[in-house]
Structure formats: structure tokens, C-alpha cells
Design an enzyme around this catalytic site. Structure first.
Site, short mmCIF file in Angstrom:
data_model
loop_
_atom_site.label_atom_id
_atom_site.label_comp_id
_atom_site.label_asym_id
_atom_site.label_seq_id
_atom_site.Cartn_x
_atom_site.Cartn_y
_atom_site.Cartn_z
N GLY A 1 0.82 -1.20 0.00
CA GLY A 1 0.00 0.00 0.00
C GLY A 1 0.86 1.26 0.00
O GLY A 1 0.54 2.25 -0.66
N ASN B 1 -7.16 4.94 9.62
CA ASN B 1 -6.72 3.67 10.21
C ASN B 1 -6.76 3.67 11.73
O ASN B 1 -6.88 2.63 12.36
CB ASN B 1 -5.32 3.31 9.72
CG ASN B 1 -4.35 4.48 9.73
OD1 ASN B 1 -4.61 5.52 9.14
ND2 ASN B 1 -3.25 4.32 10.43
N HIS C 1 -2.38 -7.19 2.63
CA HIS C 1 -2.35 -7.79 3.96
C HIS C 1 -3.36 -7.19 4.92
O HIS C 1 -3.56 -7.71 6.02
CB HIS C 1 -0.93 -7.75 4.55
CG HIS C 1 -0.45 -6.42 5.04
ND1 HIS C 1 -0.50 -6.07 6.36
CD2 HIS C 1 0.09 -5.36 4.39
CE1 HIS C 1 0.00 -4.85 6.50
NE2 HIS C 1 0.36 -4.40 5.32
N CYS D 1 6.26 4.16 21.63
CA CYS D 1 7.35 4.49 22.53
C CYS D 1 8.63 4.55 21.73
O CYS D 1 9.12 3.55 21.22
CB CYS D 1 7.45 3.41 23.60
SG CYS D 1 8.29 3.99 25.07
C1 LIG Z 1 -1.37 -0.19 6.37
C2 LIG Z 1 -1.70 1.08 5.69
C3 LIG Z 1 -0.92 1.55 4.62
C4 LIG Z 1 0.35 0.88 4.17
O1 LIG Z 1 0.14 -0.36 3.55
P1 LIG Z 1 1.41 -1.37 3.49
O2 LIG Z 1 0.97 -2.42 2.51
O3 LIG Z 1 1.59 -1.90 4.86
O4 LIG Z 1 2.56 -0.59 2.99
C5 LIG Z 1 -1.30 2.72 4.00
N1 LIG Z 1 -2.40 3.39 4.40
C6 LIG Z 1 -3.17 2.97 5.40
C7 LIG Z 1 -4.38 3.75 5.79
C8 LIG Z 1 -2.84 1.80 6.09
O5 LIG Z 1 -3.61 1.41 7.11
#
Ligand SMILES: *Cc1c(COP(=O)(O)O)cnc(C)c1O
Length: 385
Positions: A71, A151, A201, A327
Site C-alpha cells: 500500500g 486507520n 495484507h 514508545c
Molecule cells: C497499512 C496502511 C498503509 C500501508 O500499507 P502497506 O501495505 O503496509 O505498505 C497505508 N495506508 C493505510 C491507511 C494503512 O492502514
């Protein structure tokens, strides 16, 4: 002791159907999908099938899907690719203060190269002011980047209304949809998106695979220069098994969306109601209306308790959740998202995020409801506050 995983916004378990779909591509089907011989052809078809599965999930067409390594790469590609492709048109980007680091840090990197970035603030429920957003658009603005769902708090943004504004001004619109996949209906056309990022994932596919939606006709400077893969948009031999897994997971979550939402919302409401009934001085971080949050996410501040010590105590009892604060080198840094809501630092450090997934049950929630309140009461008694 039963282990309970309540951190699905960090990552999700690989679904067995996804693993099963991937296995042939980690064993017999080893070919390079760019090869024209039999070994390559057997694999190229699987890539195109996965492209169709991902496209169908978000109402895109297959040619508009570019597979990436995660992502974060998709977000980087959307922002840097647009900035460089449109550098002669203008150098201003609008985003929000509560984006994932994959967007925020990319914006900071672009700032250091001379781009201007406006970071829209949010209100105490984590929501944006669209009048303010519109007022930031200038003739220099080339991109608006607003996530579909946050998130940390689960707050949902009015993506379709932002898409309408962006289209009216002829500004490109990108959305980080990573947390929304499999949890809310997604339609890139209805939202008038030009770009969008997803990550495998976060919805039952393996780590290390993601995709960028790139509306047809949108030119983007590649991030990874190399071979002709992904229609010259991303060099590098494809992560075939990961992409096949992304396709299977996309089809599954699309089919199951309605039942998943009902299940997650039921469990989240049970947890939210149970904790508010059992404990005083709780503060909800995020939209007050449950319909304006992801169905699986609950972020709470437990006044008088440090989020870190609460998480450690939960971990000792087999419960995995997460805190907005990390932390680092002995100092507790509050989450930029909780801080952006205007939550005072002590309460921000008392925040904990529970994010549920499809393998969670009522028993899991009830176990948490029996464990958490006494832990909070005990920590509050120990606290000097
Ligand atoms: C986890 C996440 C990402 C990053 O995705 P990865 O595949 O872990 O690099 C980007 N944006 C949001 C909102 C996420 O929760």
C-alpha cells in the site's frame, strides 16, 4: 489461555482460500509472466485473472489496476507520480493532517523538493470541512489526497463529495483506500477518483502486495523504472503468488461484504456498549455516529491510564490491540491522528485501538469485556493522577 487478535488495522491473517490459490504459483507455476513460452504463459493468465478480480471489487476496469509491492508503494506512486507528471502545471497538493505516514511522509518529501502542501485539519470527531478544502484550491493545485477511512479512528471521509469538488476544479483526486477494503462498499467511478491505493495484507492476502487504481487516461511518472511490466507503469518482475492471493482475497471480500459488515458492526457495538457500561471516564476518539466509522474500529482513551501499560497488561492476557502512541527512545510520542482531534496529550497517550476482523467471535469480545475493566481500574488506582 486463548489468544485474541484485535489489531486487524495493522494486519490480518492470511485466509486459507488465499493460500490455496497461491500455492501453485510458489511451486509448479514458476514461470516469468513476461516470458512468451509455455512456462510464462501459464502464469501470465493468472496475473490477468487477478487484475480482473481486483478491478471488480472497486468498479474499475482491469487495465486501470497496477500491482505494487504494498500500500505504501501505491500511495508513493500516486503522489510522486502525479507531482512529477504535472510539475509544469502546478506544484500544490492538498491532503489532511490525519493521513497514514505513507501519504504524509511522501508529501513532506515533495515539500523538500519544492512542492507546496496544505494539510487540512480535522474537527474533534476527525471530520473534514469541505468548504475549507475547496477554499485551499488554487490554480497551482494538481492533486487532492484524502483517505477513505482513517486507520486509527475508523472515521469515514465523504470521498464522493470530495471527488465532485476535485472534478469541478480539474484537480486530480487520490484516495488511500487501504482500510476501507472489505469493510465498506467501494466504487472508484462513483467517487470520481483518479487514483486509489489498496494493500493485500489488510484484507486476508499476504504482506508485500498491493495495487494502485489509475483511472484510464491518467498519466503518471513511474516510481520504479525498469522493464515493460504493468504496461510500462511499474518495472520489476511481478510478485505472481502475492498478486494471485490479492485477487482471491478481493473476490472473497467482495462477495462477503454484506455479511462481514453485519458481523463486524455487531461485535464492535457489543464491545463499545460493554465498555461504556463497565467504565467511567472513557472518551471515544473518532466520529460519534457509528455509521460514520469503519464497522470494525473502536478507538478509546482510558483517562488516568497510559495506553502503553494497558496494552502490555492486555498482551499478558493474550489480547493483541494497539495504541496510537509509540514508545520511541524512552519518550512517549502521541499519535498525530489523535493529536489532530485536539485531544489533550495525557488523554491522547491513554488511547487504545481495537480493530476487529472476520475471525473474531462474541466469545472474544466477552472475554475482553471481562478482562479489560478490572485492568483499567487497577491501573487507575496505581496512577499518581
Ligand atoms: C497499512 C496502511 C498503509 C500501508 O500499507 P502497506 O501495505 O503496509 O505498505 C497505508 N495506508 C493505510 C491507511 C494503512 O492502514
Amino acid at each position: 489461555m486463548k489468544q485474541i487478535y484485535l489489531d486487524h488495522n495493522a494486519t490480518t491473517p492470511l485466509r486459507p482460500e488465499v493460500l490455496e490459490g497461491m500455492l501453485p504459483y510458489l511451486t509448479g507455476h514458476f514461470g516469468n509472466p513476461s516470458s512468451v513460452h509455455w512456462a510464462g504463459r501459464a502464469v501470465a493468465g493468472a496475473l490477468e485473472n487477478a487484475r480482473e478480480q481486483v478491478a471488480a471489487l472497486i468498479n474499475a476496469s482491469p487495465a486501470e489496476i497496477v500491482f505494487t509491492s504494498c500500500g505504501s508503494e501505491a500511495d508513493n506512486f500516486a503522489l510522486k507520480g502525479t507531482a512529477h507528471a504535472l510539475r509544469n502545471k502546478g506544484r500544490h497538493i492538498i491532503t489532511t493532517q490525519v493521513e497514514h505516514p505513507a501519504v504524509l511522509e511522501t508529501c513532506r518529501a515533495l515539500e523538500s523538493l519544492g512542492w507546496q502542501v496544505s494539510y487540512l485539519p480535522v474537527d474533534s470527531e476527525g471530520q473534514l470541512d469541505l468548504v475549507q478544502l475547496e477554499s485551499l484550491i488554487t490554480s497551482e493545485t494538481v492533486l487532492i489526497s484524502v483517505m477513505w477511512a482513517n486507520n486509527e479512528t475508523g472515521t469515514l471521509f465523504p470521498v464522493a463529495r470530495i471527488g465532485e469538488i476535485a472534478r469541478r476544479y480539474g484537480v486530480r483526486f487520490h484516495s488511500d483506500m487501504v482500510q476501507a477494503v472489505g469493510r465498506v462498499p467501494l466504487d472508484v467511478r462513483a467517487a470520481q477518483l483518479d487514483l486509489a491505493a489498496i494493500s493485500g495484507h489488510k484484507f486476508g492476502a499476504p504482506k508485500g502486495v498491493g495495487a494502485l487504481y489509475l483511472r484510464s487516461g491518467t498519466d503518471l511518472e513511474p516510481l520504479i523504472h525498469g522493464g515493460h511490466q504493468e504496461r510500462n507503469r511499474r518495472g520489476g518482475t511481478s510478485n505472481v503468488a502475492g498478486i494471485v492471493g490479492l485477487g482471491v482475497a478481493s473476490e472473497l471480500v467482495g462477495k462477503e461484504l454484506e455479511s462481514t459488515v453485519l458481523q463486524l458492526r455487531g461485535l464492535r457495538d457489543r464491545l463499545e456498549d460493554g465498555l461504556f457500561a463497565a467504565l467511567e471516564n472513557l472518551k471515544l476518539n473518532g466520529a460519534a455516529s457509528r455509521d460514520m466509522r469503519l464497522p470494525n474500529t473502536l478507538n478509546l482513551s482510558f483517562a488516568g491510564v497510559s495506553g502503553e501499560s494497558l496494552l502490555l497488561n492486555l498482551d499478558l492476557k493474550g489480547i493483541a490491540a494497539s495504541s496510537g502512541s509509540a514508545c520511541s527512545s524512552g519518550t512517549l510520542e502521541s499519535s498525530h491522528v489523535i493529536a489532530a482531534l485536539g485531544v489533550e496529550p495525557a488523554l491522547a497517550q491513554a488511547s487504545v485501538r481495537f480493530s476487529l476482523g472476520r475471525e473474531n467471535t462474541r466469545e472474544d469480545i466477552d472475554q475482553l469485556l471481562s478482562i479489560l475493566p478490572p485492568v483499567v481500574e487497577r491501573l487507575r488506582k496505581l496512577s499518581p493522577l
